[in-house]
Design an enzyme around this catalytic site. Sequence first.
Site, mmCIF file in Angstrom:
data_model
loop_
_atom_site.group_PDB
_atom_site.id
_atom_site.type_symbol
_atom_site.label_atom_id
_atom_site.label_comp_id
_atom_site.label_asym_id
_atom_site.label_seq_id
_atom_site.Cartn_x
_atom_site.Cartn_y
_atom_site.Cartn_z
ATOM 1 N N ALA A 21 39.190 -5.722 -7.484
ATOM 2 C CA ALA A 21 39.978 -5.720 -8.719
ATOM 3 C C ALA A 21 41.260 -6.494 -8.463
ATOM 4 C CB ALA A 21 40.305 -4.280 -9.098
ATOM 5 N N GLY A 53 35.950 -3.853 -6.020
ATOM 6 C CA GLY A 53 35.276 -4.140 -7.286
ATOM 7 C C GLY A 53 34.314 -5.309 -7.171
ATOM 8 N N GLU A 110 31.275 -3.973 -5.756
ATOM 9 C CA GLU A 110 30.663 -3.113 -6.782
ATOM 10 C C GLU A 110 29.902 -3.944 -7.810
ATOM 11 O OE1 GLU A 110 34.556 -1.040 -7.253
ATOM 12 O OE2 GLU A 110 33.303 0.740 -7.402
ATOM 13 N N GLU A 135 39.092 0.242 -0.951
ATOM 14 C CA GLU A 135 40.046 0.825 -1.899
ATOM 15 C C GLU A 135 40.917 1.903 -1.263
ATOM 16 O OE1 GLU A 135 36.982 -0.047 -2.602
ATOM 17 O OE2 GLU A 135 36.793 -0.743 -4.680
HETATM 18 N N1 3HC Z 1 44.220 -8.656 -6.186
HETATM 19 C C1 3HC Z 1 45.287 -9.486 -6.323
HETATM 20 N N2 3HC Z 1 45.704 -10.304 -5.350
HETATM 21 C C2 3HC Z 1 45.025 -10.306 -4.203
HETATM 22 C C3 3HC Z 1 43.917 -9.482 -3.992
HETATM 23 C C4 3HC Z 1 43.505 -8.635 -5.043
HETATM 24 N N3 3HC Z 1 42.455 -7.833 -4.924
HETATM 25 N N4 3HC Z 1 43.452 -9.704 -2.745
HETATM 26 C C5 3HC Z 1 44.235 -10.633 -2.208
HETATM 27 N N5 3HC Z 1 45.189 -11.007 -3.073
HETATM 28 C C6 3HC Z 1 46.220 -12.029 -2.884
HETATM 29 C C7 3HC Z 1 47.180 -11.682 -1.774
HETATM 30 O O1 3HC Z 1 48.240 -10.897 -2.231
HETATM 31 C C8 3HC Z 1 47.630 -13.033 -1.311
HETATM 32 O O2 3HC Z 1 48.601 -13.493 -2.221
HETATM 33 P P1 3HC Z 1 49.800 -14.441 -1.720
HETATM 34 O O3 3HC Z 1 49.138 -15.645 -1.141
HETATM 35 O O4 3HC Z 1 50.581 -14.682 -2.955
HETATM 36 O O5 3HC Z 1 50.539 -13.642 -0.692
HETATM 37 C C9 3HC Z 1 46.391 -13.890 -1.505
HETATM 38 O O6 3HC Z 1 45.563 -13.179 -2.421
HETATM 39 C C10 3HC Z 1 45.595 -14.126 -0.248
HETATM 40 O O7 3HC Z 1 45.373 -12.882 0.388
HETATM 41 P P2 3HC Z 1 45.508 -12.721 1.968
HETATM 42 O O8 3HC Z 1 46.770 -13.338 2.431
HETATM 43 O O9 3HC Z 1 45.283 -11.293 2.269
HETATM 44 O O10 3HC Z 1 44.294 -13.631 2.457
HETATM 45 P P3 3HC Z 1 43.262 -13.384 3.621
HETATM 46 O O11 3HC Z 1 42.352 -14.534 3.591
HETATM 47 O O12 3HC Z 1 43.964 -13.034 4.881
HETATM 48 O O13 3HC Z 1 42.428 -12.079 3.204
HETATM 49 C C11 3HC Z 1 41.158 -10.666 1.770
HETATM 50 C C12 3HC Z 1 41.616 -12.099 2.088
HETATM 51 C C13 3HC Z 1 40.290 -10.115 2.908
HETATM 52 C C14 3HC Z 1 40.372 -10.709 0.488
HETATM 53 C C15 3HC Z 1 42.415 -9.764 1.616
HETATM 54 O O14 3HC Z 1 43.311 -10.394 0.713
HETATM 55 C C16 3HC Z 1 42.137 -8.395 1.093
HETATM 56 O O15 3HC Z 1 41.759 -7.535 1.843
HETATM 57 N N6 3HC Z 1 42.366 -8.186 -0.213
HETATM 58 C C17 3HC Z 1 42.262 -6.889 -0.830
HETATM 59 C C18 3HC Z 1 40.849 -6.469 -1.014
HETATM 60 C C19 3HC Z 1 40.801 -5.130 -1.677
HETATM 61 O O16 3HC Z 1 41.496 -4.197 -1.319
HETATM 62 N N7 3HC Z 1 39.963 -5.011 -2.690
HETATM 63 C C20 3HC Z 1 39.869 -3.796 -3.436
HETATM 64 C C21 3HC Z 1 40.821 -3.870 -4.604
HETATM 65 S S1 3HC Z 1 40.877 -2.372 -5.506
HETATM 66 C C22 3HC Z 1 39.452 -2.382 -6.416
HETATM 67 O O17 3HC Z 1 38.662 -3.261 -6.295
HETATM 68 C C23 3HC Z 1 39.266 -1.238 -7.362
HETATM 69 C C24 3HC Z 1 37.884 -1.212 -7.909
HETATM 70 O O18 3HC Z 1 37.132 -0.300 -7.192
HETATM 71 C C25 3HC Z 1 37.856 -0.847 -9.373
#
Ligand code: 3HC
Length: 692
Positions: free
Chosen positions: A66, A105, A108, A128
């Site tokens: 998400a 997400g 998912e 998450e």
């Molecule tokens: N939403 C918004 N921004 C995000 C994001 C997300 N899910 N994931 C990454 N970003 C942004 C980061 O803030 C960063 O922004 P910046 O360049 O402005 O600082 C940019 O994307 C790049 O991210 P990273 O520096 O972390 O890049 P990496 O290549 O090192 O890692 C990644 C990539 C493994 C995808 C890592 O960003 C990550 O783990 N992201 C989060 C993944 C996550 O937690 N997903 C679950 C979200 S909650 C959800 O999905 C709820 C659902 O169940 C309904």
Amino acid sequence: MTAINEVGDLTIDGDVAVLTLNSPPVNALSGPVRAAIDGGIRQALANDAAKSIVLICEGRTFIAGADITEFGKAPTGPSLFDALAMIENSPKPVIAAIHGTALGGGFEVALTCNYRVAVPSAKCGLPEVNLGLLPGAGGTQRLPRIVGAQKALEMVTSGQHVGAKAAKEMGLFDEIVEEGKLRQGAIDFVRKVVAEKRPLKKVRDLSDKMEADRKHPEIFADFRKANARKFRGFLAPEYNIQCIEAAVNLPFEEGIKVEQKLFRELVTGTQSAAQRHVFFAERQVWKLPDVPADTPQIPVNTVGIIGAGTMGGGIAMNFLNAGIPVTIVETKQEALDRGLGVIRKNYENTAKKGRMTQDDVEKRMGMLKGTLALEDLKDSDLIIEAIFENMDVKKDVFGKLDKIAKPGAILATNTSALNIDEIATAVKRPEAVIGLHFFSPANVMRLLEVVRADKTSKPVIATSMAIAKKIGKIAALVGVCPGFVGNRILAQRQREAQKLILEGAMPWDVDRVLYDFGFPMGPFAMSDLAGLDIGWSKEKSKGETIRDRLCEMDRRGQKTSAGFYDYDENRNAKPSKVTEDIILEFASKKGINRRTISDEEIIERCIYPMINEGAKILEEGKAIRSSDIDIVWINGYGWPVYRGGPMFYGDTIGLDKVLAKMKQFQAQMGDDFKPAKLLEKLVADGKTFGSL
Ligand code: 3HC
């Protein structure tokens, strides 16, 4: 090719509709991405030529979850659930084509597709929990139907990423295709599915794993028990467990209801807000306003370390682990041998635990050279001084280094207390001098304070930050001031903790309250662990503090089985009558009328001055942003992640409340509680640290 919107397009490739998402950096499920999925699937279903659908992403990754920036804001665009229902009920097979990381997400979405095809470097996971959340788009109900409750519990409570090979073995991926050929591989796969008239697999309909798990209800209690320590204080792991329990015990639709209810609770709560703050803070901390990302860097291929004590040795291990050769200097052979021996022993212990092979141990030790000659550092690109805290001695060492080190070498000090601007006066190249403040044990603790002195050059700063990343640290750039950021704030808590035990609390009261707040241990247990005699000397001790008295009685902490606490042979702590008597005697000598101190006061007295000090640090420009201070305290001092760091915590409870208490305490107890100007200003303007 038809553009669905600005982030999605649909191509009909013969009989296959390929829906491509392209929303850098990580194809997060923002409003436009959801709209592209919704619109793309709709169009693919309506297109008679298309017999199947492939969902694929451009850029570095499949959908990584998400859009975290959308949480806490009013929802816009189509709901993810509607799009997922359309995918799941599609009469045409829908295939997720995965590269990079299919997370949260994103995974998912993939789990709702009929099949998942991935390249060997792809990973998937439901992280998450690390954001204080649970998978809220059916993940907690679909995942266990594929992998079973035990594995699902592990995945959702750890947030671990699973590699393609393991994912295939677990049934999460159906096919692995050649790296770089994902699109064609997915199209070939889906044509095969159609040609072979394979059933349209729906994960929600799988029942065998859930039936089997229903016979073992103890899985959940066992899992909770085994992880109680790890999950202490966090809400999200428990909520994730409840969802997996629902998957096992309830029909799919009912399970989804549980998931949605618990997701809503988490996403609107303070823990998740804190953990999301930390997610962004960890990424912000690397961004330096006046040191742009393209600042030239100094290649660091060799590192020299001065001092083979606990800090020097631990620091050396970081570089050895990253494959960077280290030369370590001591003044005496015996100290050098001891230092090298400790490093070897640490590695061998790791090998014994199976986390490293003996070969790895030898490889690392082979990159380490011990010497008694400072001259041996003449070729080092980065030199870190890690000797004891004495300004004259440090200046002497830096003066010598100035003559030895090659031009362009970085001259770093690991001081945690001394003025680095003054250390830099000992050399003719102050622009090369920087502080690299590692935290003990330096090979374990994630935090590195990179301390910028007055004259430190930008390439030296940029290189130090880059090298920190390379050795797996999280680095915060801070300025020179007593204690820098971390210890300067710690001093506030320590002072109040010491005052509180004279005023009426006992060390174990203060420790219990701070432990319950979420710290791994309280300040007195911490002192016992570190050793009360750090910086104490028998000759100079005059029995003027409680610490002096304890040390004089040889109660020096855990290592002597007694300190503030008494310890049994298993190092279990017990409140000590001896300590209690010393405290009472001290208080009475000082004429202090001891009183009952509430848990609330312990928190306010220990924590609010920390927030206030953080404000002073910001005011003086010694930290770039308030979230950097949070990073320091989370990674260096065990501040509970689910409270977001001291500055975020201040914002959460309300800066007006913090200010009012500081003023009240100032009136009662003096200027230890003098409010920072910035704190007053923020309150006057109705702002928060986060708004700066
Ligand atoms: N939403 C918004 N921004 C995000 C994001 C997300 N899910 N994931 C990454 N970003 C942004 C980061 O803030 C960063 O922004 P910046 O360049 O402005 O600082 C940019 O994307 C790049 O991210 P990273 O520096 O972390 O890049 P990496 O290549 O090192 O890692 C990644 C990539 C493994 C995808 C890592 O960003 C990550 O783990 N992201 C989060 C993944 C996550 O937690 N997903 C679950 C979200 S909650 C959800 O999905 C709820 C659902 O169940 C309904």
